[in-house]
Design an enzyme around this catalytic site. Structure first.
Site, PDB file in Angstrom:
ATOM      1  CG  HIS A   1     -20.173  20.033 -29.761  1.00 33.58           C
ATOM      2  ND1 HIS A   1     -21.194  19.175 -29.422  1.00 33.58           N
ATOM      3  CD2 HIS A   1     -20.338  20.271 -31.092  1.00 33.58           C
ATOM      4  CE1 HIS A   1     -21.932  18.913 -30.491  1.00 33.58           C
ATOM      5  NE2 HIS A   1     -21.435  19.576 -31.517  1.00 33.58           N
ATOM      6  CD  GLU A   2     -18.970  23.709 -32.513  1.00 33.54           C
ATOM      7  OE1 GLU A   2     -18.703  23.259 -33.644  1.00 33.54           O
ATOM      8  OE2 GLU A   2     -20.123  23.674 -32.041  1.00 33.54           O
TER       9      GLU A   2
ATOM     10  N   PRO B   1     -27.228  17.137 -21.135  1.00 31.41           N
ATOM     11  CG  PRO B   1     -29.542  17.096 -20.955  1.00 31.41           C
ATOM     12  CD  PRO B   1     -28.315  17.547 -20.232  1.00 31.41           C
TER      13      PRO B   1
ATOM     14  CG  HIS C   1     -17.982  19.114 -35.195  1.00 30.52           C
ATOM     15  ND1 HIS C   1     -18.628  18.034 -35.781  1.00 30.52           N
ATOM     16  CD2 HIS C   1     -18.911  19.736 -34.423  1.00 30.52           C
ATOM     17  CE1 HIS C   1     -19.886  18.010 -35.383  1.00 30.52           C
ATOM     18  NE2 HIS C   1     -20.085  19.028 -34.559  1.00 30.52           N
TER      19      HIS C   1
ATOM     20  N   GLY D   1     -26.708  18.536 -27.895  1.00 31.89           N
ATOM     21  CA  GLY D   1     -27.190  18.281 -29.237  1.00 31.89           C
ATOM     22  C   GLY D   1     -26.184  18.747 -30.256  1.00 31.89           C
ATOM     23  CB  CYS D   2     -24.577  17.854 -32.872  1.00 37.49           C
ATOM     24  SG  CYS D   2     -23.424  18.233 -34.205  1.00 37.49           S
TER      25      CYS D   2
ATOM     26  N   GLY E   1     -23.113  11.098 -41.542  1.00 37.67           N
ATOM     27  CA  GLY E   1     -23.111  10.265 -42.743  1.00 37.67           C
ATOM     28  C   GLY E   1     -22.309  10.930 -43.847  1.00 37.67           C
TER      29      GLY E   1
END
Length: 203
Positions: free
Chosen positions: A163-164, A118, A167, A120-121, A20
């Site tokens: 994953h990074e 699985p 971002h 997460g973050c 968000g």
């Protein structure tokens, strides 16, 4: 034992930005050559390492601390093996990843093989979902604090890097997840406490 971090109201934060926050959807800017050795960048990297270890996580990208720059920090310390069963540790191809820091990293997929596990973050606190990631990648960039300028990663370490890197491009794992697997990881606690469980955004 982790020491408590004092709140910071300006980036780089002592906490993880949450989904968000517009910074998580920006394409982060490259660090210019003249800024790489600056005290500003050293302070940002130091803060990233501090937050990574305080929250006992395995990766952080600068946008997660409110800084839209292309910097990532990764570490899978040996002690984290104790947090998983031997079966999970082996199945997910986890392994020790020493502290690794890249400025202006680039990633190359060097295997077509993918694994779904699985994920997460810290910027989607309290949830997880299954995500497919490539098994083997090569990361290149400006490695600092002993990090080489080129590194090949396999299994879970390759997942951390992907994953990074996402971002840095405004991508969050929920953009890649199997939607049907999206899970609140505290659902059992929520039921057991009659809905009075709390997802904490600090540690």
């Amino acid at each position: 034992m982790c020491t408590e971090l004092s709140p910071l109201t300006a980036p780089p934060y002592n906490h993880f930005t949450q989904i968000g926050d517009p910074v998580l959807r920006l394409c982060a800017e490259e660090v210019s050559a003249e800024r790489i050795a600056s005290q500003e960048i050293k302070d940002i990297v130091e803060q990233m390492v501090k937050v990574l270890r305080h929250y006992d996580c395995v990766g952080v990208a600068a946008p997660q601390l409110g800084v839209p720059m292309r910097i990532i920090v990764m570490e899978f310390r040996e002690g984290k093996r104790e947090q998983f069963t031997p079966e999970v540790y082996e199945e997910r191809k986890m392994s020790h990843l020493p502290l690794t820091i890249f400025i202006n990293p680039q990633i190359e997929i060097i295997s077509d093989k993918q694994h779904t596990h699985p994920e997460g973050c810290m910027s989607v606190r309290g949830y997880s979902a299954k995500v497919s990631r490539y098994d083997r990648v090569r990361v290149t960039g400006i490695g600092i604090l002993g990090t080489p300028s080129e590194l090949e990663l396999v299994g879970w370490s390759a997942r951390i890097a992907q994953h990074e890197m996402d971002h840095l491009n405004g991508i969050v794992y929920i953009d890649r997840m199997d939607v049907s697997s999206f899970t609140c990881i505290t659902w059992q606690q929520i039921n057991a406490t009659g809905g009075r469980a709390v997802i904490s955004f600090e540690k």
